[in-house]
Design an enzyme around this catalytic site. Structure first.
Site, PDB file in Angstrom:
ATOM      1  N   SER A   1       0.729  -1.227   0.009  1.00  0.00           N
ATOM      2  CA  SER A   1       0.151  -0.089   0.207  1.00  0.00           C
ATOM      3  C   SER A   1       0.919   1.245  -0.225  1.00  0.00           C
ATOM      4  O   SER A   1       2.148   1.197   0.217  1.00  0.00           O
ATOM      5  CB  SER A   1      -0.950  -0.126   1.133  1.00  0.00           C
ATOM      6  OG  SER A   1      -0.253  -0.042   2.428  1.00  0.00           O
TER       7      SER A   1
ATOM      8  N   GLU B   1       1.386  11.388 -10.479  1.00  0.00           N
ATOM      9  CA  GLU B   1       0.372  10.526 -11.478  1.00  0.00           C
ATOM     10  C   GLU B   1      -1.127  10.803 -10.844  1.00  0.00           C
ATOM     11  O   GLU B   1      -1.109  11.233  -9.510  1.00  0.00           O
ATOM     12  CB  GLU B   1       0.655   9.005 -11.402  1.00  0.00           C
ATOM     13  CG  GLU B   1       1.877   8.630 -11.956  1.00  0.00           C
ATOM     14  CD  GLU B   1       2.098   7.150 -11.817  1.00  0.00           C
ATOM     15  OE1 GLU B   1       1.294   6.307 -11.473  1.00  0.00           O
ATOM     16  OE2 GLU B   1       3.199   6.819 -11.954  1.00  0.00           O
TER      17      GLU B   1
ATOM     18  N   LYS C   1      -4.387   9.377  -8.884  1.00  0.00           N
ATOM     19  CA  LYS C   1      -4.759   8.131  -7.983  1.00  0.00           C
ATOM     20  C   LYS C   1      -6.219   7.763  -8.558  1.00  0.00           C
ATOM     21  O   LYS C   1      -7.152   8.387  -8.126  1.00  0.00           O
ATOM     22  CB  LYS C   1      -4.514   8.455  -6.654  1.00  0.00           C
ATOM     23  CG  LYS C   1      -4.955   7.280  -5.647  1.00  0.00           C
ATOM     24  CD  LYS C   1      -4.322   7.754  -4.039  1.00  0.00           C
ATOM     25  CE  LYS C   1      -4.538   6.258  -3.292  1.00  0.00           C
ATOM     26  NZ  LYS C   1      -5.828   5.418  -3.485  1.00  0.00           N
TER      27      LYS C   1
ATOM     28  N   ASP D   1      -9.501   5.850  -8.768  1.00  0.00           N
ATOM     29  CA  ASP D   1     -10.259   5.111  -7.748  1.00  0.00           C
ATOM     30  C   ASP D   1     -11.098   3.864  -8.430  1.00  0.00           C
ATOM     31  O   ASP D   1     -12.263   3.863  -8.462  1.00  0.00           O
ATOM     32  CB  ASP D   1     -11.328   6.251  -7.408  1.00  0.00           C
ATOM     33  CG  ASP D   1     -11.957   6.010  -6.044  1.00  0.00           C
ATOM     34  OD1 ASP D   1     -11.467   5.023  -5.461  1.00  0.00           O
ATOM     35  OD2 ASP D   1     -12.820   6.690  -5.423  1.00  0.00           O
TER      36      ASP D   1
ATOM     37  N   TYR E   1       0.233   1.171 -14.283  1.00  0.00           N
ATOM     38  CA  TYR E   1       1.314   2.187 -13.508  1.00  0.00           C
ATOM     39  C   TYR E   1       2.423   1.536 -12.729  1.00  0.00           C
ATOM     40  O   TYR E   1       3.187   2.198 -12.134  1.00  0.00           O
ATOM     41  CB  TYR E   1       0.529   3.019 -12.274  1.00  0.00           C
ATOM     42  CG  TYR E   1      -0.306   2.192 -11.467  1.00  0.00           C
ATOM     43  CD1 TYR E   1       0.354   1.397 -10.337  1.00  0.00           C
ATOM     44  CD2 TYR E   1      -1.615   2.385 -11.153  1.00  0.00           C
ATOM     45  CE1 TYR E   1      -0.464   0.693  -9.407  1.00  0.00           C
ATOM     46  CE2 TYR E   1      -2.549   1.728 -10.406  1.00  0.00           C
ATOM     47  CZ  TYR E   1      -1.890   0.889  -9.376  1.00  0.00           C
ATOM     48  OH  TYR E   1      -2.665   0.263  -8.554  1.00  0.00           O
TER      49      TYR E   1
ATOM     50  N   LYS F   1      -4.400  12.986  -0.994  1.00  0.00           N
ATOM     51  CA  LYS F   1      -5.746  13.035  -1.372  1.00  0.00           C
ATOM     52  C   LYS F   1      -6.567  14.029  -1.373  1.00  0.00           C
ATOM     53  O   LYS F   1      -5.849  15.163  -0.972  1.00  0.00           O
ATOM     54  CB  LYS F   1      -6.598  12.199  -0.007  1.00  0.00           C
ATOM     55  CG  LYS F   1      -6.121  10.662   0.011  1.00  0.00           C
ATOM     56  CD  LYS F   1      -7.286   9.958  -0.115  1.00  0.00           C
ATOM     57  CE  LYS F   1      -7.107   8.469   0.468  1.00  0.00           C
ATOM     58  NZ  LYS F   1      -8.341   7.688   0.337  1.00  0.00           N
TER      59      LYS F   1
ATOM     60  N   CYS G   1     -47.857  26.477  -7.425  1.00  0.00           N
ATOM     61  CA  CYS G   1     -46.743  26.698  -6.827  1.00  0.00           C
ATOM     62  C   CYS G   1     -46.840  27.064  -5.190  1.00  0.00           C
ATOM     63  O   CYS G   1     -47.671  27.369  -4.733  1.00  0.00           O
ATOM     64  CB  CYS G   1     -46.356  28.296  -7.465  1.00  0.00           C
ATOM     65  SG  CYS G   1     -45.159  29.220  -6.536  1.00  0.00           S
TER      66      CYS G   1
ATOM     67  N   CYS H   1     -46.891  30.846  -4.256  1.00  0.00           N
ATOM     68  CA  CYS H   1     -48.072  31.796  -4.487  1.00  0.00           C
ATOM     69  C   CYS H   1     -49.294  30.933  -4.833  1.00  0.00           C
ATOM     70  O   CYS H   1     -50.417  31.740  -5.184  1.00  0.00           O
ATOM     71  CB  CYS H   1     -47.552  33.061  -5.626  1.00  0.00           C
ATOM     72  SG  CYS H   1     -47.459  31.934  -7.156  1.00  0.00           S
TER      73      CYS H   1
ATOM     74  N   CYS I   1     -43.860  27.979 -12.342  1.00  0.00           N
ATOM     75  CA  CYS I   1     -45.098  28.488 -11.689  1.00  0.00           C
ATOM     76  C   CYS I   1     -45.408  29.508 -12.517  1.00  0.00           C
ATOM     77  O   CYS I   1     -44.589  30.576 -13.214  1.00  0.00           O
ATOM     78  CB  CYS I   1     -44.681  29.281 -10.326  1.00  0.00           C
ATOM     79  SG  CYS I   1     -45.675  30.705  -9.880  1.00  0.00           S
TER      80      CYS I   1
ATOM     81  N   CYS J   1     -45.765  36.429  -7.790  1.00  0.00           N
ATOM     82  CA  CYS J   1     -45.066  35.292  -7.311  1.00  0.00           C
ATOM     83  C   CYS J   1     -43.928  35.833  -6.460  1.00  0.00           C
ATOM     84  O   CYS J   1     -43.025  36.191  -6.861  1.00  0.00           O
ATOM     85  CB  CYS J   1     -44.696  34.078  -8.150  1.00  0.00           C
ATOM     86  SG  CYS J   1     -43.996  32.879  -6.967  1.00  0.00           S
TER      87      CYS J   1
HETATM   88  S1  IVH Z   1       1.261   2.823  -7.274  1.00  0.00           S
HETATM   89  C1  IVH Z   1       4.099   0.904  -4.177  1.00  0.00           C
HETATM   90  N1  IVH Z   1       0.016   4.391  -8.550  1.00  0.00           N
HETATM   91  O1  IVH Z   1      -3.698   3.188  -4.561  1.00  0.00           O
HETATM   92  C2  IVH Z   1       3.036   1.590  -4.916  1.00  0.00           C
HETATM   93  N2  IVH Z   1      -1.133   3.116  -6.796  1.00  0.00           N
HETATM   94  O2  IVH Z   1      -1.522   1.752  -3.156  1.00  0.00           O
HETATM   95  C3  IVH Z   1       1.919   0.741  -5.431  1.00  0.00           C
HETATM   96  N3  IVH Z   1      -3.667   3.485  -6.937  1.00  0.00           N
HETATM   97  O3  IVH Z   1      -4.647  -0.010  -4.113  1.00  0.00           O
HETATM   98  C4  IVH Z   1       0.953   1.466  -6.045  1.00  0.00           C
HETATM   99  N4  IVH Z   1      -3.645   4.864  -8.650  1.00  0.00           N
HETATM  100  O4  IVH Z   1      -4.597   0.548  -6.481  1.00  0.00           O
HETATM  101  C5  IVH Z   1      -0.054   3.460  -7.843  1.00  0.00           C
HETATM  102  N5  IVH Z   1      -1.136   5.989  -9.942  1.00  0.00           N
HETATM  103  C6  IVH Z   1      -0.984   4.942  -9.143  1.00  0.00           C
HETATM  104  C7  IVH Z   1      -2.438   4.501  -8.424  1.00  0.00           C
HETATM  105  C8  IVH Z   1      -2.299   3.562  -7.291  1.00  0.00           C
HETATM  106  C9  IVH Z   1      -4.293   4.302  -7.796  1.00  0.00           C
HETATM  107  C10 IVH Z   1      -4.158   2.687  -5.906  1.00  0.00           C
HETATM  108  C11 IVH Z   1      -3.668   1.374  -5.905  1.00  0.00           C
HETATM  109  C12 IVH Z   1      -3.679   0.750  -4.437  1.00  0.00           C
HETATM  110  C13 IVH Z   1      -3.768   2.292  -3.811  1.00  0.00           C
HETATM  111  C14 IVH Z   1      -2.648   2.352  -2.583  1.00  0.00           C
END
Ligand code: IVH
Length: 691
Positions: free
Chosen positions: A78, A115, A117, A119, A232, A335, A429, A432, A447, A453
């Protein structure tokens, strides 16, 4: 025969890559289908020649009863998350990295890749001899689930890699669902539920829908769920069959890529979708600029992101940084505030707008979303409210994206324990009591009370007083309520007839505020024709149209007298606007309002009709983006408009030029892509000075 099969596979693979990844179809759909059917027929006759990387084999596996658990060869880590919404997160990350690398303030800024992130959900793809053999979920990071049969259905994921790619590798990335795909999926789900199909449900958000599709036991169902993918990360197979991360590969002398950025470019080369929004940036300043730029662009992206990710670019430096507690020290996620939250509906009210439009609004239990506390969310109109079937007591997903008004996205039907009645639009309405009507072809109820009104009157006053119209600084919502409720103001000119004595008689109105309001009213009398016209609140006449009308006719009387045909001669004025203007000025009381406002002293400069048509920049359109060093956006716009140019909000082929400042984003990119000239502030000043 085998040759033809190979040829068809290659053609289909290339066409699929252009269609799904590059978004530039190479051949017409019908041609693709024809080739596909030819390959299917050949394979049916010669099953011994079917290979798992054949384009026909994306869907086909039988439903399964459960998923097989697989151990990741390299744990799926993570990333440490910075939730601080300010720039601090980027600065702290850069400081930590520099400290571990023992860099001093003398050393140059570090290179990072920034990059999005995404979702969605993390997926690992294993290729052997360049063929996709396994796809698994992240699971707990050590072991995940084998979801190969579902992942194969995603058109953006290559089943086979080109010869330029190393034969053995593991690619990681995010499976996600685009917002438009999510909307159509839910639309389809809703109609299935309406048709009475069992066990169907709508999805709360795109991530939830993507996760559900990836964990489908029946790949035929997964294939119907529109999934997308961004790569990625890349891990190599060592000769021993162990998979090595770029860091470990470096340590083992296996590394062929010096930087993360090179890895992303290689992934792209091999046919994986890689986001165009990844950027190579320098130091904390570069990270901060990226964070801000993406924050602004976030709502324009076709998919959800929950932040950005920063990665140290040099693989050798990543190796030196290593890990702490299962998180690499070389990457961090920064975030943004969540744009969607759950809350409950306490009531559904109907609000009356300036033009009489009735809008159902959900009153919510207060919830912090998109950076503010939200208590109201629009349900848009009756059809929308019924389509989403929002009822009092429901648990709902509220979305607030950027400055857009909060809206109810969906209802969690399984949380509904009692059945409140379905919402219906009142036929009168709520303010009014005049009849409310919905004209044919329109989504909205209105209305019919007009200025009878009080709700419409209040909105009309606020519209007239706003900064972009005649600008009456101290006239806010509360005061308008008081003035209308006390019947001191019935029409716009009544504003200018208010006396100090009347104002002081109002609740909570001190002498000072009364004086302030009178001064603002006095100040507002000197205005411009476009502001005044816009302030009248004529349906379909926005700021840009008001400017076009003023420029074309020069004075108000000419506009009041203009026939529909004459109005149609104005730039960008079509039949809807022309008829609306005509209908407005055909009403005696509207002409009286205008006359009385002038008698009260509201005035503006007029000029000869058409005089402004041949200004130096007439007929040219500019777009302003980013922040300029000294001029405000309004000042830059005024300079351009004084020279006769139009200022538009988005870049198109018709744009003459783009004025770009600091942190300019997608508009600048689009201008460059279209080859439209880009000006900085100095060039803008030179242009408007010389013209
Ligand atoms: S790199 C060691 N790049 O974020 C780094 N993760 O890690 C490995 N995620 O569940 C992850 N966009 O699915 C990386 N551009 C991005 C990402 C990304 C989304 C997610 C990934 C992981 C979570 C946290």
């Amino acid at each position: 025969m085998q040759e033809r099969i190979a040829q068809l596979r290659q053609q289909l693979q290339l066409a699929g890559h252009h269609y799904h990844v590059l978004d530039e179809p190479l051949i017409p759909d019908a041609e693709y289908d024809r080739l596909f059917r030819e390959l299917q027929a050949l394979e049916a006759n010669h099953p011994q020649w079917i290979t798992p990387d054949s384009p026909t084999q994306r869907v086909g596996a039988q439903p399964m009863s459960s998923f097989v658990t697989v151990a990741h060869k390299v744990p799926m880590l993570s990333i440490h998350t910075e939730t601080d919404i300010s720039a601090e997160g980027a600065i702290q990350f850069d400081n930590r990295v520099r400290k571990v690398l023992q860099l001093s303030s003398e050393d140059p800024p570090l290179e990072y890749v920034a990059e999005l992130k995404f979702d969605g959900l993390a997926i690992s793809l294993i290729y052997q001899d360049r063929v996709l053999v396994q796809a698994c979920t992240r699971g707990d990071g050590q072991t995940g689930e084998d979801v190969t049969h579902n992942i194969r259905t995603i058109g953006q994921i290559p089943l086979r890699l080109p010869d330029a790619a190393p034969p053995q590798l593991e690619v990681r990335g995010e499976v996600y669902m685009r917002r438009d795909d999510f909307e159509s999926l839910n639309e389809r789900q809703r109609s299935r539920i309406a048709e009475g199909v069992k066990n169907e449900k709508t999805f709360v958000n795109p991530r939830n829908a993507a996760a559900g599709a990836v964990r489908q036991l029946d790949p035929k169902i997964a294939a119907q769920r529109p999934l997308s993918f961004f790569a990625y990360a890349l891990h190599f197979h060592a000769p021993s069959d162990a998979v090595l991360s770029p860091v470990e590969a470096t340590l083992n002398g296996l590394q062929t890529y010096g930087t993360h950025h090179q890895i992303l470019m290689a992934l792209k080369q091999w046919g994986f979708p890689v986001s165009d929004d990844c950027q190579l940036v320098a130091g904390a300043q570069g990270l901060i600029a990226y964070h801000q730029q993406i924050a602004q662009a976030r709502d324009r992206l076709p998919f959800d992101i929950d932040g950005v990710v920063y990665k140290v670019n040099q693989i050798s430096l990543q190796a030196r940084l290593g890990m702490v507690s299962r998180e690499p020290r070389w990457a961090v996620a920064h975030k943004y505030p969540a744009q969607e939250e759950l809350t409950t509906v306490q009531a559904i009210e109907v609000q009356v707008g300036r033009t009489g439009k009735l809008t159902p609004v959900a009153k919510l239990a207060p919830v912090f979303v998109g950076g503010v506390t939200v208590t109201n969310a629009t349900l848009h109109n009756e059809d929308e409210a019924r389509r989403k079937d929002v009822r009092v007591g429901d648990t709902v997903v509220v979305r607030r994206a950027g400055d857009v008004i909060p809206e109810v996205v969906s209802v969690l039907l399984d949380k509904r324990d009692h059945a409140a009645p379905a919402f219906t639009m009142p036929r009168h309405c709520p303010v009014c009591d005049s009849p409310a009507v919905r004209e044919e072809g329109e989504a909205d109820f209105r209305c019919t009370g007009g200025l009878f009104c009080s709700a419409q009157r209040k909105q009309a006053l606020l519209h007239f007083a706003q900064r972009r119209a005649v600008e009456i600084d101290d006239l806010g919502e509360k005061l308008v309520d008081q003035l209308v409720d006390a019947e001191l103001v019935k029409t716009l000119p009544d504003l200018y007839r208010l006396t100090r004595a009347q104002l002081i008689g109002l609740d909570r109105m001190a002498e000072k505020s009364a004086n302030n309001l009178l001064a603002s009213l006095e100040k507002s009398k000197q205005t411009t024709l476009p502001r005044f016209l816009y302030g009248l609140g004529i349906r379909h006449v926005g700021e840009a149209t008001a400017k076009d009308l003023a420029r074309h006719f020069g004075g108000l009387q000419a506009i009041i007298n203009a026939s529909v045909d004459q109005l149609l001669m104005v730039n960008d004025v079509g039949p809807v606007v022309a008829n609306s203007l005509r209908a407005f000025f055909d009403q005696v009381h509207n002409r009286e309002v205008v006359q009385q406002l002038r008698e009260c002293g509201v005035h503006w400069e007029e000029f000869a009709p058409g005089a402004r048509l041949d200004l130096p920049l007439s007929g040219h359109t500019y777009v302003i983006t980013g922040s300029l060093p000294t001029l405000s956006r309004e000042q830059a716009q005024a300079l351009l408009e004084q020279a006769g140019a139009k200022v538009a909000g988005s870049v198109s082929k018709k744009t003459t030029g783009v004025v770009a400042g600091e942190a300019a984003g997608s508009k600048l990119e689009k201008a460059m892509a279209l080859g439209i000239p880009v000006l900085d502030e100095a060039a803008l000043l030179a242009l408007t000075r010389s013209t």
